[in-house]
Motif scaffolding. Structure first.
Motif, PDB file in Angstrom:
ATOM      1  N   ILE A 152      -1.045   4.549  -1.573  1.00 34.37           N
ATOM      2  CA  ILE A 152      -2.327   4.582  -0.876  1.00 34.37           C
ATOM      3  C   ILE A 152      -2.121   5.085   0.546  1.00 34.37           C
ATOM      4  CG2 ILE A 152      -4.189   3.136   0.026  1.00 34.37           C
ATOM      5  CD1 ILE A 152      -3.522   1.280  -2.445  1.00 34.37           C
TER       6      ILE A 152
ATOM      7  N   GLN B   1      -3.642  10.384   2.222  1.00 32.73           N
ATOM      8  CA  GLN B   1      -3.090   9.112   2.716  1.00 32.73           C
ATOM      9  C   GLN B   1      -3.450   8.867   4.174  1.00 32.73           C
ATOM     10  OE1 GLN B   1      -1.251  10.875   0.528  1.00 32.73           O
ATOM     11  NE2 GLN B   1      -0.966   9.366  -1.087  1.00 32.73           N
TER      12      GLN B   1
ATOM     13  N   GLY C   5     -12.809  -4.157  -2.521  1.00 33.05           N
ATOM     14  CA  GLY C   5     -12.936  -3.091  -3.499  1.00 33.05           C
ATOM     15  C   GLY C   5     -13.993  -3.321  -4.549  1.00 33.05           C
TER      16      GLY C   5
ATOM     17  N   LEU D 255      -2.605  -1.926  -7.050  1.00 32.46           N
ATOM     18  CA  LEU D 255      -2.552  -3.022  -6.098  1.00 32.46           C
ATOM     19  C   LEU D 255      -3.661  -4.000  -6.424  1.00 32.46           C
ATOM     20  CD1 LEU D 255      -1.478  -4.175  -3.460  1.00 32.46           C
ATOM     21  CD2 LEU D 255      -3.002  -2.665  -2.252  1.00 32.46           C
TER      22      LEU D 255
ATOM     23  N   LEU E   3     -12.119  -0.216  -1.276  1.00 35.48           N
ATOM     24  CA  LEU E   3     -11.581   0.382  -2.493  1.00 35.48           C
ATOM     25  C   LEU E   3     -10.362   1.237  -2.175  1.00 35.48           C
ATOM     26  CD1 LEU E   3     -12.325   0.371  -5.413  1.00 35.48           C
ATOM     27  CD2 LEU E   3     -13.740   2.373  -5.058  1.00 35.48           C
ATOM     28  N   ILE E   4     -10.440   1.975  -1.084  1.00 36.38           N
ATOM     29  CA  ILE E   4      -9.362   2.876  -0.692  1.00 36.38           C
ATOM     30  C   ILE E   4      -8.086   2.086  -0.413  1.00 36.38           C
ATOM     31  CG2 ILE E   4      -8.613   4.408   1.196  1.00 36.38           C
ATOM     32  CD1 ILE E   4     -11.500   5.463   1.242  1.00 36.38           C
ATOM     33  N   GLY E   5      -8.229   0.851   0.103  1.00 37.36           N
ATOM     34  CA  GLY E   5      -7.062   0.026   0.383  1.00 37.36           C
ATOM     35  C   GLY E   5      -6.399  -0.522  -0.865  1.00 37.36           C
ATOM     36  N   ARG E   6      -7.052  -0.356  -2.024  1.00 31.06           N
ATOM     37  CA  ARG E   6      -6.492  -0.929  -3.245  1.00 31.06           C
ATOM     38  C   ARG E   6      -5.878   0.076  -4.176  1.00 31.06           C
ATOM     39  NH1 ARG E   6     -10.088  -4.822  -6.667  1.00 31.06           N
ATOM     40  NH2 ARG E   6      -8.603  -3.953  -8.107  1.00 31.06           N
ATOM     41  N   ILE E   7      -6.347   1.315  -4.090  1.00 33.13           N
ATOM     42  CA  ILE E   7      -5.887   2.269  -5.092  1.00 33.13           C
ATOM     43  C   ILE E   7      -5.885   3.667  -4.504  1.00 33.13           C
ATOM     44  CG2 ILE E   7      -8.197   2.633  -6.085  1.00 33.13           C
ATOM     45  CD1 ILE E   7      -6.773   2.467  -8.833  1.00 33.13           C
ATOM     46  N   ASP E   8      -4.910   4.472  -4.943  1.00 30.11           N
ATOM     47  CA  ASP E   8      -4.809   5.836  -4.439  1.00 30.11           C
ATOM     48  C   ASP E   8      -5.734   6.723  -5.275  1.00 30.11           C
ATOM     49  OD1 ASP E   8      -3.941   8.116  -3.184  1.00 30.11           O
ATOM     50  OD2 ASP E   8      -2.277   8.398  -4.571  1.00 30.11           O
ATOM     51  N   ILE E   9      -6.925   7.004  -4.754  1.00 38.09           N
ATOM     52  CA  ILE E   9      -7.841   7.874  -5.489  1.00 38.09           C
ATOM     53  C   ILE E   9      -8.212   9.074  -4.640  1.00 38.09           C
ATOM     54  CG2 ILE E   9      -9.093   6.639  -7.277  1.00 38.09           C
ATOM     55  CD1 ILE E   9     -10.811   5.415  -5.246  1.00 38.09           C
TER      56      ILE E   9
ATOM     57  N   ALA F  62      -6.840   7.538   4.262  1.00 39.98           N
ATOM     58  CA  ALA F  62      -6.825   6.123   3.876  1.00 39.98           C
ATOM     59  C   ALA F  62      -6.454   5.270   5.083  1.00 39.98           C
ATOM     60  CB  ALA F  62      -5.833   5.896   2.741  1.00 39.98           C
TER      61      ALA F  62
ATOM     62  N   ARG G 201       0.828  -1.210   0.000  1.00 43.31           N
ATOM     63  CA  ARG G 201       0.000   0.000   0.000  1.00 43.31           C
ATOM     64  C   ARG G 201       0.859   1.255   0.000  1.00 43.31           C
ATOM     65  NH1 ARG G 201      -4.598  -2.245   4.053  1.00 43.31           N
ATOM     66  NH2 ARG G 201      -5.974  -3.075   2.439  1.00 43.31           N
TER      67      ARG G 201
END
Lengths: 237, 243
Positions: free
Chosen positions: A67, B234, A91, A85, B74-80, B237, A62
């Motif tokens: 993230i 971050q 997700g 990731l 979702l937040i744990g998978r991708i930086d959005i 997150a 992460r």
């Protein structure tokens, strides 16, 4: 194998991560997940990360993906590189179809609507989900989830692919197919960080491996040596 | 996409978008008109002009406040950008609310309130109201990430707003012009709901100074929230993943 450039594509320097916890048993009320980790990741490389559950494998991914930010230390990613990731199950929008989820995932990874649409048929075909592709994701088994997640990340292009335990679920047939696909990507210029606790998979796919133990890098080196020490450590413990 | 999947979960599907606000109105109507015999003229229309826009605000802000936490997966998978989650909820709400406004216009027409050019004032009023919704949603979502307990304050706050903003009583008929002025000045919700009514029921131009002051205040709040959410992306997150 493509040329590995001297410049790392991703650099971690003294990265630590801790967070406050409400659990009174934790020392000082903070969880120290990662403790002063430094490592370089080079373009085209496949780095394996091994370690027991809870040693910080997912957290390090992460941080690599941007993230999470480290509590202290520096993360430098080469300008303009994207990282995604890939992990099991999480997700997904459970009430939406596999198709909508794949579309959403592709667009979140930076594809335009048109590009994402063009990936969809490929994703449907490779994942072999058939009509289940149009069904809500909540009806999927965990194996089907991982097929969808893996395929979506594979077919949408990212510079650094971070794979978290995804291949440990799914049936033998799909696992083989997925491993083959990863190998094809690796032999190109794809940079991959591969997290697993299945030693045979790591041995098969990675040239370099780091072993994380209680938030620190216990060993960093060639796949066979590190896996050998790791196996010895498990036997003792 | 989320709207489709939501609608498919319920037997009445899309119909709920209209039905739910109407049931709220029905409950209030029963209590204030049938039981308490309010003397407010055209009480049903009066109530709908206040209650229906209020539900838009309260539902959007309450849901949006929990939206970052709800999307931890979702937040744990991708930086959005984290503002995406409250925005998604707000856009859904906007879509649903457009149907509700159509219904409101229908009822107004049936009761003999005919549209005039003055109704064009609804556009700036709704724009300001939308700005209020976005700013408050962002603030709520940000605070809830740091302390989940804020969810409680938010639902209490909504209750407080519902009673103090002249939804089932008339701000202009409380017998003290000074108090009316104070409420309209310091309670933006009362101000906006009153503006809706003034335009729709009495064909009166809204107070432009008040409207612009609200734009400035909520514009500033929104700018601060966007800055804070971006800067702490971050951290948010981490909070949503470890809460």
């Amino acid at each position: 194998m493509s040329d590995i450039s001297k410049n790392p594509i991703l650099k971690l320097e003294d990265v630590s991560l801790s967070y406050r916890s409400n659990n009174p048993d934790v020392t000082d009320g903070t969880h120290q997940v990662l403790d002063s980790i430094s490592l370089d990741l080079y373009e085209g490389e496949t780095l394996g990360v091994i370690g027991s559950n809870g040693c910080g494998k997912t957290t390090i991914l992460r941080i690599m993906a941007g993230i999470l930010a480290p509590s202290s230390g520096n993360v430098t990613r080469r300008r303009g590189t994207s990282a995604a990731l890939l992990s099991i199950g999480l997700g997904f929008k459970p009430n939406a179809s596999g198709r909508s989820n794949a579309m959403l995932a592709a667009m979140l990874q930076g594809a335009t609507k048109g590009q994402a649409e063009s990936y969809l048929e490929e994703i449907k075909e490779f994942s072999e989900l058939g009509i289940a592709f149009e069904e809500p994701v909540k009806t999927y088994s965990s194996g089907m989830m991982s097929r969808l997640g893996f395929t979506t990340a594979l077919k949408t292009h990212v510079d650094i692919l971070l794979i978290d335990e995804v291949l440990s679920v799914g049936d033998a047939h799909f696992k083989q197919k997925a491993e083959k696909a990863i190998k094809e990507r690796i032999s190109g210029s794809q940079t991959v960080v591969f997290v697993s606790h299945v030693s045979s998979q790591v041995q098969e796919l990675c040239e370099r491996v780091i072993w994380l133990n209680q938030g620190i890098v216990a060993e960093d080196g060639g796949a066979s040596e590190v896996l050998h020490t790791y196996a010895k450590h498990i036997r003792i413990a | 996409m989320a709207l489709q999947s939501e609608a498919s979960r319920y037997y009445f599907g899309y119909f709920w978008w209209i039905l739910e606000p109407l049931l709220f109105v029905a409950v209030f109507y029963l209590v204030f008109s049938v039981f308490l015999k309010t003397r407010q003229e055209d009480f049903l229309v009066f109530l709908m002009c206040g209650k229906l826009p209020f539900i838009w605000f309260s539902k959007s802000v309450s849901q949006a406040s929990g939206s970052i936490m709800a999307n931890a997966g979702l937040i744990g998978r991708i930086d959005i950008p984290k503002t995406m989650f409250p925005m998604a909820i707000i856009q859904e709400g906007l879509y649903k609310q457009s149907m509700v406004f159509l219904l409101l216009f229908g009822v107004l027409f049936v009761y003999g309130y005919t549209p005039s050019l003055l109704w064009l004032w609804l556009i700036p009023i709704m724009a300001v109201y939308y700005l209020m919704i976005v700013a408050c949603s962002f603030a709520g979502a940000f605070l809830v990430c740091f302390m989940r307990d804020f969810t409680m304050f938010i639902s209490l706050g909504m209750m407080f707003l519902m009673f103090t903003s002249g939804i089932f009583w008339d701000v202009r008929e409380i017998g003290s012009p000074a108090m009316t002025d104070a409420i309209l000045t310091y309670n933006p919700m009362a101000f906006i709901l009153d503006a809706f009514r003034q335009v729709l029921m009495y064909n009166v131009t809204p107070n432009l100074l008040g409207l612009s002051l609200n734009v400035v205040a909520f514009g500033l709040l929104l700018a601060c929230m966007i800055f804070l959410i971006r800067k702490n992306s971050q951290l948010l997150a981490l909070k949503s993943l470890t809460a």
